[in-house]
Every structure is written in C-alpha cells, then in structure tokens.
Design an enzyme around this catalytic site. Structure first.
Site, short mmCIF file in Angstrom:
data_model
loop_
_atom_site.label_atom_id
_atom_site.label_comp_id
_atom_site.label_asym_id
_atom_site.label_seq_id
_atom_site.Cartn_x
_atom_site.Cartn_y
_atom_site.Cartn_z
N HIS B 414 1.61 -3.51 -3.91
CA HIS B 414 0.73 -4.33 -3.09
C HIS B 414 0.42 -3.89 -2.13
CE1 HIS B 414 -0.93 -8.19 -2.79
NE2 HIS B 414 0.28 -9.06 -3.21
N ASP B 418 -4.34 -5.83 -4.66
CA ASP B 418 -4.10 -7.51 -4.22
C ASP B 418 -4.12 -7.97 -5.65
OD1 ASP B 418 -3.56 -7.16 -1.66
OD2 ASP B 418 -5.99 -7.20 -1.42
#
Lengths: 327, 443
Positions: B414, B418
């Site tokens: 992450h 995204d």
C-alpha cells in the site's frame, strides 16, 4: 597462521616437502603444465620444473609402477591418481608390489611411495567420479591409508605420508577441497599417521567417522546438544592402521557407538571398527554397535535426487544418533 | 501379589467347580503345595501354589463354578520382586479319582499352563536383558539392578542409569555419615535427575530437555531464507488485499480442446498458468504503476516485465523468474514455465533464473486453493494468486448458469499502490482472461 582451504593445504604440504627434500617428486595425469584437474599441483611445475613434476600418460598402472621403481631406488614419489575411481588399474601395482616390497625382500628394500587420490561424492560426479575406494585397500597389510578431514590435518598428514618409509594411500575427499577453511600452520609440522583425533567431547553416545561425513556428524552433534544429548566424536584420520587405543577409549566412554561413513556398509571400514570394539570392549557396551553408511548399490547415481538419496546428510546422521541415544 | 486362576483342565473345558479348599486365608503355603481341588466334567484336579507365601484372599467359594482364567485366590509372596515374575499356574498335578479312569486319560496330558497369572504391574520393569556395560557396572559396584530405574527404550536400564544411581548412592552414603538418623528419609527420594511422574510413578523421559512429544529440528538453510524473506515482507510492506472473480468458461473450453494437440506438438502440458501470466503481463503494460518497487522512500517503476512464479520443490519453495515475459507467446510461456519448474525440482536453478522478478503470479489453484492471501515477494509491489478454476452456478443475464469461475487474489504494497489502481489492474486481468476462447492464438 594463514587461513587455508583443504586443497590449498595439500598444495602447501606438497610444495614444502618438495622444497625440503630433492628426492620428492610428483607424477600423474595433467599434474604438470595444467596443475592438476583440481589444481592441487598448481604452480609446482613452474617452481620445480618438469623433472620433478611429471605429466604422465593416461595409464594408472604405469603411474604407480614408475613410482614404485623410483621409490625402490631411493626417490620419494608422490603419484596422483586423478580420481580414486581410476585407481583400480593400478591395484595390482599397489597391492602386489608396493605393499609387499619390504616383506618380500626381508627388509632390504622399502617402498616410500605416496599415492594421492580424490575420492567421494556429492559433487554430481556420478558413477566414475564419486567412488569411495578406501575399503578395497584397508584389507591389505603393508599399506597405510590416510583420509584427512580438515585442512590442517591434510597438510600435516601429507607431510607425514611423504616421509613415511612405506607406501601410503592418501585419499582426499574432493567435496572438502574448497568447502573448508581453517588456520593451517606455516611451519614444518606433521600430523602422525595412525592417530585418531577426538573432535568433540560428550558422554551420551560416541560417533566414529572420517572424511567429509565427519562434518555432518559434528553438525548433528551440535543439533543434538540442544536436545540434551552430548556426543563424543572421534575422527579416525587414518584407516590403516586404525588407532585401536583411541577407538576403544572412545567406545568405552559412552558404551554406545555409531560408526558413520559415506562408503557402503558391507565389509567397510565400519565393519572393522565395529569388530574391534566387539572383540576388545564388549563388556563396556551399552547398546548394539550401530553403523550408518552408504547404500548397497553399485555406484553413485547421476540424477541429483538419487545422488541426494545415496549420500548421507545431516538429517540422516542426526536421526541415527538420536535413535542410539534413546536406546 | 500373584493371582491363582482357574486352570484349563482339558482341551474343551471352559469352566470348573471349586471342590474343596485345602487352605484357609492366612495359611502359609509352600511352592507346589496343593491349594484347592477343582472338579470339571472330565477330571478332578488339585491346583498347587506356584509360590512360597501366605494365602491372602479366597475369591471363589466351594461349590461355585467359574470359567477358566477366573481368579481363585491371591497369595502374598515375601518379596516384591517375585511378584514381577509372571505367575504360571502350570504343572497342575492331576490326581485322578479311581472311579474316573477314563476321564483321566483325556486329562492326563492336558495340564497346560493356565492363562497367565501375572499381576498387572504399575510400571514396565526391565525385561531382565541387560547390556554388557550395565552388567559389568552392576557386578563391579554390587548394584541390585532391581533398584535402578530405566530411562532407555521400553524402560531399559542404560549404563548412564547405573552411573546416575551410583552417583546418587555415593552422595547419599557420604551424606548419611554426617546426617542424623531422623533425616534418613532422604533415602526415599529418587535421584534428582530422574523425576517421576506423580500420576503413574513412571520415569519421565528427558524431562530435563525439550518436551518428549516434540521433535526439534533445525530449519534448513532454504527454510530459514524463506522465513526471513516472509517476515521482512510482512513487516515492511503494509499488505492490502483484494479479490475479483473471473468467468473463464470459454478459456476452459478452449483449453480442453487444445491441450491434447498442444501436448503432442510441444511436449509440455497446456495449463492455465501461461494464460494467467499472459493476462497479468498485458495488464501490467496497461498499468505500469503495478510493476514497481518501494525503495527507501522512492518508487522504482520497472520498464521490463519479469514475472516470478512459485514452484514447490522437495527442498522448499523456489521462485524462478520468467524474464521479459511480455515478449513471449502463450506457448512460449508454457515452455518457459516447464523449463524453470524442471530446473527448480532438480535443484539446477542458476542465480540468473531467480533474480530480477518485478511481479509475481502465484498458481495456488494448482493445489486446489480457491482463496488465498499471498505475501508479497519483496521488493515487488504486488502479487497475484490465481486460484482453482471451478464450476459454479452464477447469474448470467438474470438466469442461473453453470460457469467455470476463478478467483484472482492480489496482495499489494500500500506504500506503492492504492486500491483504485490495483482494482483497475485486476479488472484488466479479468477482462483479458474472459476474452480467451476458441479464437485465441497460442503462438
């Protein structure tokens, strides 16, 4: 003290003996210009010249035969057999001539000969580059057999072998060549033939071994130490003559003996060690003498999974040791 | 305390009647002395005691008929150790009554031993087979081996057990010379290194080390490497996870029709994996953000596409790399996969074979998984798991149809990606997979 590989230690021992004694010379296939297929004799040709580093035809019987003749007239030949697998054509010279010279001449002649040969598997050498041949010669009176397992031993025992007045077979485990490094003394020293070495102290089980697999045993002993099992490890170093005193003392210490070698079991060195203990130390035994050895198949397979199956590993050794400890 | 049981007094005899007790409870009995008389339909016989001792308890009264093996009485023997010897009620002397001559014939050669009269022992005792070392030590130091607790296999007394016993005896001997008699209860305590279980009284094996039920094995080097890399990845990369499902019915049908021919022509199996990799590679080309790494606060976008694949081997997990996977056809991918898997299984992967991966496609469907949360193959930014292709009822155009479905699971770093990009990437993979069908060109 310089840190040297096993193979470098052998080179150094050879070079030092050649420098110290003009009678010492090397002969074998590709030992000269090429410096040996494993590079043990690398640089010796340049240093000592072609008269003392002799390239020979591919004829092992001739290599050893010539060396025996040279030894008989006072030279100190060190013959190299490129792989121990190829020593068999020289068997007759070694067994019927070299080993019997002193006896046959009632001590008038001797045969101060060293035959060096890399042996053992684990390098994907398959059938003709992996054999352990020590047991074939261990039966023969008149021979000495050295199987050093460490660089310092390799150098010290080679020098002792070259100075020995009788024929010595010097088996070098080829997997050890570049596997091990340790401090090796520069000065003139020898490790006497016929003397075993205690590599680790313990009082639950005794493991007797030699060559490459000795290091598997030591690693297994480390593992078992964390389980509360302590191991006495004896490195035979010389297979003929066996160090009876050290073997019996190691056996008596724990009464539980495991003999480990890469060579197959039947009529192997382990059989002799086992018989010696049974004959001389029966009443100190606390368990049947155990042996862990290679399988009874004709040769080292080529396929990697089969080669792994053939060879001992830390797992197999640990299991055998644990089983004996539990008995 | 040994039992005396109803002997079998004849081949077909299954029960006997107690005729008369010769002894009362409390009477001393000598070995071979008759205890009682037993009457069967064939013979009348006396049952002797096998032990010197005292009749402790009579279990079957005169006139009662009981089956063979039933305990008749108990004899207390003077020594505990005698009790460990299995009690045979053998050598039953058969005294034939004169009027039962015929019965005697069948009975005379019968008296086999009764069933074993051994008392059940609370602990396994040494079998009486001792190693030479144990016998020598015992003889030398005058040790009664019955006093020694065995710690070896099956309760065997080991040499070490004797040595521990001797050490304890010695330390106790020196201790008692200085100690007053009232502290002599120390005699009762077992040697400290041989604790016994309170419930069974059995010696606990190896209590000083690891739990005996657990085998402790040092991890192999490869196992340790896997462990370290997994921990590093989980620790450093915040894993997010998402999944889509794809309808690969057309691909499944196409593969079914093409695979036999493919195998014959190419010599390798046509699995789903090259299709999955092809779809992933093309999606990576559309979303190059996914083909990236987080390196010390920077994002490195990789221009070339090198796909790591996981191969299970005997030694552990291997993750070889298909370099420039975007330049290979499906057939080319199939060959490359086959080649790398074979090398991995025979331990012949080179350093080049395992280096440089930019994205991992994990074929978890190979072992039947339908859902997995893969750990990212650091420093890559994402890993795609392609699960089993399974037939499921799904809704197609408001009707329920049976379709071949596959779950595509993705873990992403992450820091780099995204959900939006990852989601679009997965959609692209799905679309491509759905598009494979009869018209697909393999070369």
């Amino acid at each position: 003290m310089p840190v040297r590989q096993y193979i470098e230690a052998i080179h150094d021992g050879l070079s030092a003996e050649m420098a110290a004694d003009d009678r010492v010379f090397v002969l074998g296939e590709d030992v000269g210009v090429r410096g040996g297929v494993f590079r043990v004799t690398s640089g010796l040709f340049e240093q000592f010249g072609e008269a003392r580093v002799v390239d020979t035809p591919l004829a092992e019987s001739a290599i050893v035969g010539v060396a025996i003749g040279a030894a008989a007239v006072g030279m100190r030949p060190v013959a190299e057999i490129q792989f121990a697998d190829f020593i068999l054509p020289a068997m007759n010279q070694i067994v019927s001539e070299a080993a019997k010279m002193r006896y046959r001449s009632n001590g008038d002649w001797s045969c101060p000969l060293v035959v060096r040969a890399p042996y053992g598997g684990g390098i994907h050498g398959a059938l003709y580059h992996s054999q352990s041949v020590e047991a074939l010669f261990a039966h023969v009176p008149g021979l000495k057999i050295a199987t050093p397992a460490t660089p310092a031993d390799a150098k010290g025992m080679l020098r002792a072998a070259i100075r020995d007045p009788d024929p010595v077979l010097f088996f070098e485990h080829k997997k050890l060549y570049r596997l091990l490094k340790e401090d090796v003394p520069d000065e003139d020293y020898i490790v006497p033939l016929g003397k075993a070495a205690v590599r680790r102290q313990g009082d639950d089980i005794t493991v007797i071994s030699y060559g490459y697999v000795l290091h598997l045993v030591l690693e297994a002993a480390d593992r078992l130490a964390s389980e509360g099992i302590t191991t006495e490890v004896l490195d035979l170093r010389t297979l003929r003559p066996l160090d009876e005193e050290a073997i019996l003392s190691a056996a008596r210490k724990t009464g539980k003996v495991l003999i480990v070698h890469e060579d197959n079991k039947v009529a192997g060195v382990g059989a002799e060690v086992s018989a010696m203990i049974a004959e001389k130390a029966l009443f100190d035994l606390d368990a049947p003498i155990a042996r862990l050895a290679g399988p009874e198949v004709p040769a080292m397979p080529f396929a990697p999974p089969l080669e792994r199956a053939y060879l001992l590993d830390v797992e197999k050794v640990t299991n055998a040791m644990r089983e004996l400890a539990r008995f | 305390m040994p039992d005396v049981k109803m002997p079998q007094l004849g081949e077909s005899v299954t029960e006997g009647t107690v005729g008369q007790w010769f002894k009362k409870v409390g009477d001393p009995v000598a070995q071979y002395e008759p205890l009682l008389e037993v009457v069967t339909d064939k013979v009348t016989a006396e049952v002797p005691s096998d032990f010197d001792g005292v009749l402790q308890e009579i279990c079957v009264q005169e006139g009662d008929t009981v089956s063979v093996g039933t305990v008749l009485c108990r004899v207390a023997t003077p020594s505990d150790r005698t009790a460990q010897v299995p009690a045979h009620v053998s050598d039953v002397s058969v005294q034939t009554q004169p009027q039962e001559n015929e019965a005697a014939k069948s009975g005379a050669n019968v008296p086999q031993s009764s069933s074993e009269g051994a008392v059940t022992q609370p602990a396994p005792r040494p079998s009486g087979r001792f190693s030479p070392a144990v016998l020598s030590l015992a003889e030398e130091h005058h040790v009664d081996l019955a006093d020694v607790t065995g710690s070896g296999e099956g309760g065997r007394i080991t040499r070490k057990d004797v040595l521990v016993y001797l050490e304890h005896r010695q330390s106790h001997a020196t201790a008692t010379t200085e100690v007053k008699p009232d502290t002599a209860r120390g005699v009762q305590s077992p040697p400290p290194t041989r604790p016994t279980s309170p419930s069974t009284g059995l010696p606990e094996r190896r209590t000083e080390s690891a739990d005996a039920d657990v085998e402790v094995v040092e991890a192999t080097a490869i196992r340790k490497t896997i462990a370290r890399r997994m921990v590093d990845s989980k620790h450093n990369a915040p894993h997010a996870w998402t999944m889509v499902e794809a309808d690969v019915t057309r691909l499944a049908q196409f593969r079914d029709t093409a695979k036999v021919d493919f195998k014959r022509r190419e010599g390798v199996d046509l699995t789903y994996l090259p299709f999955f990799i092809k779809a992933a590679v093309e999606a990576l080309k559309r979303f190059p953000e996914v083909n990236a790494s987080w390196v010390d606060g920077q994002i490195h976008y990789k221009k070339r596409v090198h796909i790591s694949i996981a191969v299970a081997t005997d030694a552990g997990l291997a993750v070889p790399v298909i370099h420039d996977a975007d330049s290979l056809s499906i057939a080319g991918l199939a060959h490359r996969i086959n080649e790398l898997a074979a090398k991995a299984r025979s331990g012949r992967l080179t350093v080049d074979d395992v280096q440089g991966g930019t994205f991992t496609v994990n074929n978890t469907g190979a072992f039947g998984s339908v859902l997995s949360q893969p750990i990212i193959n650091a420093p890559q930014a994402a890993i795609l798991s392609c699960e089993s292709v399974v037939k499921r009822p799904v809704v197609v155009d408001d009707a329920i149809a049976i379709r071949s479905m596959v779950n595509l699971c993705m873990s992403l770093d992450h820091r780099v990606l995204d959900g939006w990009v990852a989601g679009q990437f997965l959609q692209a993979v799905r679309e491509r997979l759905c598009s494979f069908g009869a018209e697909t060109v393999l070369y």
